[in-house]
Motif scaffolding. Structure first.
Motif, short mmCIF file in Angstrom:
data_model
loop_
_atom_site.label_atom_id
_atom_site.label_comp_id
_atom_site.label_asym_id
_atom_site.label_seq_id
_atom_site.Cartn_x
_atom_site.Cartn_y
_atom_site.Cartn_z
N LEU A 1 0.81 -1.21 0.00
CA LEU A 1 0.00 0.00 0.00
C LEU A 1 0.84 1.26 0.00
O LEU A 1 0.48 2.27 -0.60
CB LEU A 1 -0.93 0.00 1.23
CG LEU A 1 -2.14 -0.94 1.16
CD1 LEU A 1 -2.82 -1.00 2.52
CD2 LEU A 1 -3.11 -0.46 0.08
N ASP A 2 1.99 1.21 0.70
CA ASP A 2 2.85 2.39 0.79
C ASP A 2 4.12 2.26 -0.04
O ASP A 2 5.06 3.03 0.12
CB ASP A 2 3.21 2.67 2.25
CG ASP A 2 4.02 1.52 2.87
OD1 ASP A 2 4.12 0.44 2.24
OD2 ASP A 2 4.56 1.71 3.98
N GLY A 3 4.16 1.27 -0.93
CA GLY A 3 5.33 1.08 -1.77
C GLY A 3 6.42 0.25 -1.14
O GLY A 3 7.54 0.17 -1.67
N ASN A 4 6.12 -0.41 -0.01
CA ASN A 4 7.08 -1.31 0.65
C ASN A 4 6.54 -2.73 0.58
O ASN A 4 5.70 -3.13 1.41
CB ASN A 4 7.28 -0.88 2.11
CG ASN A 4 8.09 0.39 2.24
OD1 ASN A 4 9.27 0.44 1.90
ND2 ASN A 4 7.45 1.45 2.73
N PRO A 5 6.95 -3.53 -0.41
CA PRO A 5 6.38 -4.86 -0.60
C PRO A 5 6.86 -5.86 0.45
O PRO A 5 7.95 -5.71 1.01
CB PRO A 5 6.88 -5.25 -1.99
CG PRO A 5 8.18 -4.52 -2.12
CD PRO A 5 7.97 -3.21 -1.42
N THR A 6 6.06 -6.87 0.66
CA THR A 6 6.46 -7.96 1.55
C THR A 6 7.12 -9.09 0.77
O THR A 6 7.88 -9.87 1.33
CB THR A 6 5.25 -8.51 2.31
OG1 THR A 6 4.24 -8.92 1.37
CG2 THR A 6 4.66 -7.44 3.23
N ASP A 7 6.85 -9.17 -0.51
CA ASP A 7 7.45 -10.19 -1.38
C ASP A 7 8.73 -9.64 -1.97
O ASP A 7 8.71 -8.62 -2.68
CB ASP A 7 6.46 -10.56 -2.49
CG ASP A 7 6.91 -11.77 -3.30
OD1 ASP A 7 8.14 -12.01 -3.40
OD2 ASP A 7 6.04 -12.48 -3.84
N PRO A 8 9.89 -10.26 -1.71
CA PRO A 8 11.17 -9.71 -2.15
C PRO A 8 11.39 -9.66 -3.65
O PRO A 8 12.33 -9.02 -4.11
CB PRO A 8 12.19 -10.64 -1.48
CG PRO A 8 11.46 -11.91 -1.24
CD PRO A 8 10.05 -11.51 -0.94
N GLN A 9 10.53 -10.32 -4.43
CA GLN A 9 10.74 -10.27 -5.88
C GLN A 9 10.25 -8.96 -6.49
O GLN A 9 10.55 -8.66 -7.65
CB GLN A 9 10.05 -11.45 -6.55
CG GLN A 9 8.53 -11.41 -6.53
CD GLN A 9 7.91 -12.58 -7.26
OE1 GLN A 9 8.37 -12.98 -8.33
NE2 GLN A 9 6.86 -13.17 -6.68
N TYR A 10 9.47 -8.19 -5.72
CA TYR A 10 8.95 -6.92 -6.24
C TYR A 10 9.74 -5.75 -5.65
O TYR A 10 10.05 -5.75 -4.45
CB TYR A 10 7.47 -6.77 -5.89
CG TYR A 10 6.61 -7.86 -6.46
CD1 TYR A 10 6.49 -8.03 -7.85
CD2 TYR A 10 5.92 -8.74 -5.63
CE1 TYR A 10 5.71 -9.04 -8.38
CE2 TYR A 10 5.14 -9.75 -6.16
CZ TYR A 10 5.04 -9.90 -7.53
OH TYR A 10 4.27 -10.91 -8.07
N PRO A 11 10.05 -4.75 -6.45
CA PRO A 11 10.88 -3.65 -5.95
C PRO A 11 10.14 -2.72 -5.00
O PRO A 11 8.92 -2.58 -5.04
CB PRO A 11 11.29 -2.91 -7.23
CG PRO A 11 10.21 -3.20 -8.19
CD PRO A 11 9.75 -4.60 -7.89
N ARG A 12 10.92 -2.07 -4.16
CA ARG A 12 10.40 -1.06 -3.25
C ARG A 12 10.20 0.23 -4.03
O ARG A 12 11.13 0.72 -4.68
CB ARG A 12 11.42 -0.85 -2.11
CG ARG A 12 10.84 -0.41 -0.80
CD ARG A 12 11.95 -0.27 0.24
NE ARG A 12 12.46 -1.54 0.71
CZ ARG A 12 11.92 -2.29 1.65
NH1 ARG A 12 10.80 -1.90 2.21
NH2 ARG A 12 12.47 -3.42 2.03
N LEU A 13 9.01 0.82 -3.97
CA LEU A 13 8.71 2.07 -4.67
C LEU A 13 8.65 3.26 -3.72
O LEU A 13 8.71 4.41 -4.17
CB LEU A 13 7.38 1.96 -5.42
CG LEU A 13 7.28 0.84 -6.47
CD1 LEU A 13 5.92 0.92 -7.17
CD2 LEU A 13 8.40 0.93 -7.49
#
Length: 278
Positions: free
Chosen positions: A72-84
């Motif tokens: 929701l805030d650009g901090n993913p829990t799945d490490p395969q997706y980048p932090r926005l």
């Protein structure tokens, strides 16, 4: 010499001085230049229409579609997706445009493209503006000791830290912080991204793609900047850089966590009363 002649020469000298003084104080206007040309903030994916700077409030709503992968805030829990979270508006909007145009087609591009296709250039700006207002989190860097090789006895992340802060002059590798800043916050002007706290798996994959040096971008100058640096990195160095970046975060976050009040101890439920004898 007659008095009249002397007076005449004095008069000529005074006239010359006055002429010079007048020339030095006279302002000659510079011809007006052509008006400054303005251009809309269009992207490679959308050459028509007018785009303005992003609206973070509008972007908060539009970013709902991003939450499943990026959080929701650009901090993913799945490490395969980048932090926005914390990424600059311009960089995020540019990457969305590249996914939309098909110029960025590696990694998770197949997942991103349908979402990017549904966004206008203004949507991309708004979403970028929203994520720029969010605080990036961070992971933990790998501090295991290297057993052999040129970096023997260093902690794994220290290899990346050395390259990030000092580069390697002997091999022509500049310090990463020269472009991305000492805290990894990036530079929104030339669209150098925020990389502090980025997921190590994502950073490693992107560095490997830069090292391969192959791109389909119509304007590859930013890609080529990174490709020139990454082509000199070993697998170990790429992995160590990715690990170091994952753990890179402002020291203030550590102090804030240390000062946070401890969670209250759970209250035990009262024991059930014994049943009265019949």
């Amino acid at each position: 010499m007659s008095q009249a002649r002397v007076l005449g020469m004095i008069g000529l000298a005074a006239l010359a001085v006055a002429t010079v003084a007048y020339a030095q104080t006279t302002v000659t206007p510079i011809p007006e230049s052509e008006p400054v040309q303005t251009a809309p903030l269009t992207t490679a994916a959308e050459e028509t229409g007018t785009v303005t700077w992003g609206d973070a409030d509008a972007g908060a709503t539009k970013a709902g579609a991003c939450a499943a992968c990026h959080g929701l805030d650009g901090n993913p829990t799945d490490p395969q997706y980048p932090r926005l979270a914390g990424q600059s508006e311009r960089y995020t909007a540019h990457q969305i445009a590249l996914f939309k145009s098909g110029e960025r087609n590696s990694g998770m591009a197949a997942v991103m493209k349908p979402f990017a296709d549904a966004l206008s250039a203004q949507d991309a700006r708004d979403i970028g503006a929203y994520f720029a207002t969010q605080t990036a989190g961070a992971g933990v860097a790998d501090d295991s000791v290297v057993a052999s090789g040129p970096y023997k006895d260093l902690k794994f992340y220290e290899i990346g830290e050395k390259l990030f802060r000092s580069g390697d002059a002997a091999r022509g590798i500049p310090a990463c912080m020269a472009c991305h800043g000492p805290d990894g916050a990036g530079n929104p002007g030339p669209a150098y991204p925020h990389i502090a706290g980025q997921q190590s798996a994502y950073s490693q994959r992107r560095l490997e793609e830069y090292r391969a040096g192959t791109t389909t971008q119509a304007d590859p100058h930013l890609f080529n900047v990174m490709a020139t640096v990454a082509e000199k990195l070993t697998d170990e160095e790429i992995g160590a850089l990715a690990s170091y970046l994952q753990g890179l975060h402002p020291r203030a976050q550590d102090f804030a966590a240390a000062d946070a009040p401890a969670a209250p101890a759970p209250v035990a439920a009262p024991a059930p009363e014994a049943a009265a004898p019949v």
